[in-house]
Design an enzyme around this catalytic site. Structure first.
Site, PDB file in Angstrom:
ATOM      1  N   HIS A 184      46.066 156.404 -52.699  1.00  0.00           N
ATOM      2  CA  HIS A 184      46.954 155.609 -53.549  1.00  0.00           C
ATOM      3  C   HIS A 184      46.205 154.376 -54.074  1.00  0.00           C
ATOM      4  O   HIS A 184      45.854 153.496 -53.296  1.00  0.00           O
ATOM      5  CB  HIS A 184      48.159 155.194 -52.702  1.00  0.00           C
ATOM      6  N   GLU A 219      44.013 158.506 -56.927  1.00  0.00           N
ATOM      7  CA  GLU A 219      45.000 158.168 -57.949  1.00  0.00           C
ATOM      8  C   GLU A 219      44.461 157.148 -58.954  1.00  0.00           C
ATOM      9  O   GLU A 219      43.738 156.220 -58.577  1.00  0.00           O
ATOM     10  CB  GLU A 219      46.251 157.576 -57.276  1.00  0.00           C
ATOM     11  N   ASP A 266      46.414 154.845 -61.818  1.00  0.00           N
ATOM     12  CA  ASP A 266      47.529 154.397 -62.652  1.00  0.00           C
ATOM     13  C   ASP A 266      46.945 153.954 -63.986  1.00  0.00           C
ATOM     14  O   ASP A 266      45.921 153.251 -64.011  1.00  0.00           O
ATOM     15  CB  ASP A 266      48.250 153.213 -62.001  1.00  0.00           C
ATOM     16  N   HIS A 281      47.695 149.177 -62.098  1.00  0.00           N
ATOM     17  CA  HIS A 281      49.029 149.582 -61.672  1.00  0.00           C
ATOM     18  C   HIS A 281      50.126 149.027 -62.575  1.00  0.00           C
ATOM     19  O   HIS A 281      51.169 149.649 -62.760  1.00  0.00           O
ATOM     20  CB  HIS A 281      49.281 149.133 -60.226  1.00  0.00           C
ATOM     21  N   GLU A 304      48.534 158.504 -63.329  1.00  0.00           N
ATOM     22  CA  GLU A 304      49.949 158.238 -63.619  1.00  0.00           C
ATOM     23  C   GLU A 304      50.068 157.558 -64.975  1.00  0.00           C
ATOM     24  O   GLU A 304      49.394 156.547 -65.236  1.00  0.00           O
ATOM     25  CB  GLU A 304      50.570 157.325 -62.549  1.00  0.00           C
TER      26      GLU A 304
END
Ligand code: CA
Length: 346
Positions: A48, A75, A77, A90, A179
């Protein structure tokens, strides 16, 4: 599907045990072996924001450490710069993770916040990234990285390159887990982040369900748009938040109903609920969300496992045991890939 395999496995084990009762000595040996905890599936360990438990989130350094810790996926973002380059951050804001306020004091908007979209990539590259802080400057996680070394904002393509090169050199197959952040907000600024991110994926031949990559989004309208209007082939994960967060206009209560899950299954490959949606924080008991998602063929990748922010009265081992062995999630987002990797055998 995972659920089918599980049912077959259960039927197979039943038959095996029945036959075993005819051979007591062998059964004793097998029963001993069965004292070892059974890992029912091989859940994905998703780093994450990289190894964000140890290094400033989303930096190349954090991605590298997550790789070294044995992540299955790292990950990213994604938000856009003013010149429409996807960068790994993020938030649409810069102030909680960078020194933007000291370098560009007059570039805040009327709400007092600094937005990545108001800066070109060249300007973003002049910023340094630090451990996440509250707006008043106090660290969100007090025991994490405390220094001011010159960490930088990475572009999505830099992270794609980094992981591809590490995979090549270490003969690994660590995947990507981008994401798409705040697509409606980006659209209001005049930018189509989904189209731009898909364009990058296609350049890298990653818009492909067979590749080791998932694309996630909180906005269900956008997830549907990715699959239909934008014709995305890549595996998609619908993130599930709470309506009170104001993350998007999506109704997350509805998405968790069986009808909502069926709608998700038409366009996505899985869901990303947060842990309190799969383990009820009041009773500590599993909810039925994971089982209902599996029933309609959706994988479940829950977020976020943090050893420095565990639910009250639950230790890390116990939480992982419930998540992986009891309710059998298929993946876990974690700030501490090393801890989860020790629990989940690769
Ligand atoms: Ca995320």
């Amino acid at each position: 599907m995972y659920t089918d395999q599980s049912q077959k496995r259960q039927r197979g084990v039943g038959l095996f045990v029945t036959r075993l009762f005819a051979r007591p000595a062998l059964m004793a040996v097998i029963l001993n072996l069965m004292m070892v905890p059974i890992v029912h599936s091989k859940p994905e360990v998703i780093a994450h924001r990289g190894a964000s438990g140890y290094l400033p989130e989303h930096t190349l350094e954090a991605a590298t450490l997550a790789f070294a810790h044995g992540a299955d996926y790292v990950e990213q973002d994604l938000v856009l710069s003013r010149d429409l380059v996807p960068v790994v951050l993020h938030d649409i804001h810069l102030d909680t993770v960078t020194n933007v306020a000291s370098l560009f004091p007059d570039r805040r908007r009327e709400d007092g916040r600094y937005y990545a979209f108001d800066f070109t990539l060249a300007e973003l590259k002049t910023l340094t990234v630090h451990e996440r802080r509250q707006l008043d400057g106090t660290p969100v996680f007090k025991d994490r990285y405390q220094g001011e070394a010159g960490f930088k904002i990475a572009t999505f393509e830099e992270q794609l390159e980094l992981i591809a090169q590490l995979n090549r050199q270490f003969d690994k197959q660590v995947g990507y887990y981008p994401e798409i952040k705040s697509p409606a907000w980006h659209r209001a600024q005049g930018a189509d982040i989904s189209k731009i991110v898909l364009g990058v994926l296609r350049q890298h031949e990653l818009d492909d369900a067979a590749k080791k990559i998932y694309v996630q989004c909180f906005d269900f309208t956008e997830t549907q748009r990715l699959r239909t209007e934008l014709n995305a082939k890549v595996k998609l994960i619908q993130l599930i938040g709470e309506n009170s967060w104001g993350e998007s206009s999506t109704d997350y209560t509805m998405l968790q109903t069986t009808e909502g899950l069926q709608q998700i299954a038409k366009v996505a490959d899985g869901i990303g609920p947060w842990i309190p949606q799969v383990i009820d924080p009041g009773s500590g008991k599993p909810t039925d969300l994971v089982a209902r998602a599996h029933d309609v063929g959706l994988a479940v990748h829950a977020y976020t496992f943090r050893v420095d922010s565990l639910p009250d009265g639950v230790d890390a081992e116990r939480l992982m045991l419930v998540l992986f062995d009891e309710i059998q999630i298929d993946g876990l987002f974690t700030d501490f890939t090393d801890v989860v990797r020790r629990f989940v055998r690769p």
